[in-house]
Design an enzyme around this catalytic site. Structure first.
Site, short mmCIF file in Angstrom:
data_model
loop_
_atom_site.label_atom_id
_atom_site.label_comp_id
_atom_site.label_asym_id
_atom_site.label_seq_id
_atom_site.Cartn_x
_atom_site.Cartn_y
_atom_site.Cartn_z
CG HIS A 83 -1.85 1.34 1.35
ND1 HIS A 83 -2.96 1.39 0.68
CD2 HIS A 83 -1.56 2.44 1.87
CE1 HIS A 83 -3.28 2.60 0.62
NE2 HIS A 83 -2.67 3.23 1.33
CG ASP A 162 -12.45 2.55 5.47
OD1 ASP A 162 -11.91 3.50 6.04
OD2 ASP A 162 -11.97 2.71 4.17
NE ARG A 169 -10.88 10.13 8.34
CZ ARG A 169 -10.04 9.30 7.91
NH1 ARG A 169 -10.08 8.17 7.56
NH2 ARG A 169 -8.88 9.95 7.68
CB SER A 184 -9.09 4.50 6.88
OG SER A 184 -9.53 4.31 5.68
CE LYS A 188 -9.13 1.30 2.87
NZ LYS A 188 -9.42 2.68 2.18
#
Lengths: 424, 424
Positions: A83, A162, A169, A184, A188
């Site tokens: 990520h 999320d 947000r 968050s 995932k």
């Protein structure tokens, strides 16, 4: 019986939330029993008063529990994902996922779309004719078995809390909270079910966290959450003060990624792709394959073509091209001194590559090509940037975005390492 | 073009909001162009990061501008109002408004309903058969001319932004912000159009602000807002650690108020009513009338009857009475040492006098009578509190509320002054 006001006021008053309070509020929010205006007040209190490591791990687990995890059983290769916290020209996922698959691991990469000055992986891939982002959990599993590589949108059942909270947000000024960002991302990634994760946490003007200290804090927090949930997590802290590679924009970045997969491409993109691949492979115990050689062999490109084709894409088709190309030229001889990532990202965004609201489309052909990188010798009149767009009227404000942010100087800048630190 | 996220993040990051930002966000919220979840995030940021005096004055003015002010033209008496921050047994508005009118001023008192352990003036008056809280602006004006005294609900057009924001703060843990409380109170009082205002700002266990320092801060802020808007404002800081008078509950408090207006009633209620009346009269230049004498003369009671009748009430009718009355007795001889206001308020609330949600009804007959006050000599077996209710099953939890909060001791407590300070 808990109430939303009790949980909100506890965090507002600087108290530590219990697991029970966190589980209750996330579950109730997912079921619409806690209202948006209550969750946004809580998010602001979390942003301003913080959360402990335990609270953040609890928050992450509660988010995961709001939906169904992917089932990766029956896949005999080791599974690993990456990520990136996002940056300008950061197309690394595109060459990296097929490269790691070609090296013997399986990569289930559930990606997002871009908002603001950084691009989204799905937007980039959608510039490939025919390619589709949405797969069912079963399609993901089958493609991991057959190809070993998937890049797709999150499935509907994955961490619904999320999805709701992220949208909230975004409109309530509560994005910039390290524990909320960490939970968050990690909720995932944990729900995806891979057995290891490598994070590319960026800092510098083009990154979400411009400050190295805050980026390090985020990386540490995500590693801790991974560990608390049995997901082996490592992180690279990488410089995002300059765009990655030359291409910024959807189709332009796909083209650059293909070049990398063919053993070409800009050296910084190649270096970071290889470094991340090595870390991912090491974290699942694959130590007998050299990613740089697999790139050179063409095997990674073959896996790319198989991956794109499996999702309906035509990997060899021409990519969309912009109607207008305008060059920004160097005003004097010297060295390219500054090439500010944020400014270049903003210019690409203004040319049509990004979206102002999540329901807006992006222009696949729009973007910026950086024809020189900091330190390069340039002469007056030499093109430094190419602006690609389908709407000529957008060029002026794109130029404005890079004013005083792309500079030529008699002396070169001090070189900075792309990979600043490795954490695990 | 402003956006809600810009305003929220500015306050979140500790910046001072400009008048333009405040005007925009309040106006947009009133028009539903800023969403509840955005306003609650802003309210939390205001609560945690504060507002300057200038920001609070701007916020108040923007709230006033969201609606229409009352038109008090054509009223030839000087106009003056009071506001109490609320306490247990605080029925002072009931005798005070007709008393000040009987002394020659006109009092336009727009009041609220109770929520939590403190009662609401409108709930109390609604225990009088026939009385109605809702008047039109024209009815208010006419009654101020004919009687000089009005206690009623806020008119629809008065500060709609506050009505929306108050309901939002109630469910989002954002009530306890001094600048938001001050601007909520003062916007309504300024919009009422009176020329002077006296504040009864309470501190102690039964008050909203238990701490004297915070109550002083609130009083100072409200005086400053009044001054910045041309409303002459004074404040009394008064002790709310013990219930005011004997009666806590709607009809019980109306009965006690009538006693005060007839020249009877508990000494603390009489003293505070007279002190507030003197301050209100002084603030509009009436210095030749002595409120204590007007109470004794029966003139204030006559004005009360006229005021109640003008709003459809039958002032001499029997008030609702509870089916069940249960006495809590002293367990030993000694002095009543503690009579905790908050505990007594909670007991009355549990007996049916208050509401848990704003759509709930209240039981007009329910409540608590305090038969002794701190310092009084009591003997074992003597009734200290009377619990009034129409639902016998509620008594146990009311008793639980006062456990260890109503105590008898061999020595009397140190006496404390009711009025701690006067600010102007």
């Amino acid at each position: 019986m808990m109430t939303a006001v009790e949980v909100i006021t506890a965090k507002r008053d600087g108290k530590t939330l219990s697991s029970a309070q966190i589980n209750w509020v996330i579950d109730a929010y997912t079921r619409d029993a806690v209202a948006d205006e209550q969750m946004s007040a809580l998010a602001m209190a979390v942003l301003l008063n913080g959360m402990t490591g335990t609270e953040t791990a609890d928050w992450t687990r509660a988010m995961i529990a709001s939906g169904q995890c992917l089932d990766l059983s029956g896949i005999d290769r080791p599974t690993v994902d990456k990520h990136s916290t996002g940056g300008v020209g950061d197309k690394i996922t595109l060459p990296l996922v097929p490269l790691v698959a070609a090296c013997g691991a399986a990569v289930p990469q559930l990606s997002g779309r871009g908002l603001g000055h950084t691009g989204g992986t799905l937007d980039k891939l959608e510039s490939i004719p025919g390619w589709r982002a949405r797969l069912t959990p079963e399609e993901i599993r089958r493609q991991l078995v057959s190809v070993g590589a998937v890049i797709c949108a999150p499935t509907d059942g994955l961490v619904p809390a999320d999805r709701k909270l992220y949208a909230l947000r975004d409109v309530t000024g509560t994005v910039e909270s390290v524990p909320l960002i960490a939970s968050s991302i990690m909720s995932k990634k944990i729900a995806e079910g891979a057995s290891a994760l490598v994070l590319d946490v960026k800092f510098g003007s083009g990154a979400f966290m411009t400050d190295l200290g805050r980026a390090t804090e985020l990386a540490r927090m995500m590693i801790d959450i991974g560990r608390a949930n049995g997901l082996a997590t490592r992180a690279l802290l990488t410089d995002m003060s300059v765009p990655l590679g030359a291409a910024v924009g959807n189709a332009l970045e796909v083209a650059e990624s293909r070049a990398v997969l063919r053993g070409e491409g800009p050296p910084d993109v190649v270096a970071l792709t290889v470094a991340l691949a090595e870390t991912m492979l090491a974290s699942v115990g694959i130590d007998d394959v050299r990613p740089a050689e697999v790139l050179a062999s063409g095997a990674a490109y073959e896996t790319w073509c198989a991956m794109i084709s499996a999702q309906g894409g035509r990997p060899e088709d021409r990519l969309p091209e912009a109607k207008y190309i305008w060059s920004l030229e160097a005003s004097q001889d010297g060295h390219l001194f500054e090439l500010d990532a944020r400014a270049v990202g903003l210019a690409a965004w203004r040319l049509g590559a990004g979206r102002a609201r999540k329901e807006h489309p992006v222009d696949p052909a729009a973007g910026v090509l950086c024809l020189a990188k900091p330190g390069d010798r340039v002469v007056a009149g030499q093109p430094l940037l190419e602006f690609h767009t389908n709407d000529q009227t957008l060029i002026a404000s794109a130029v404005e975005a890079v004013m005083d942010k792309v500079t030529v100087s008699p002396i070169p800048p001090a070189p900075t390492p792309l990979i600043r630190e490795r954490l695990s």
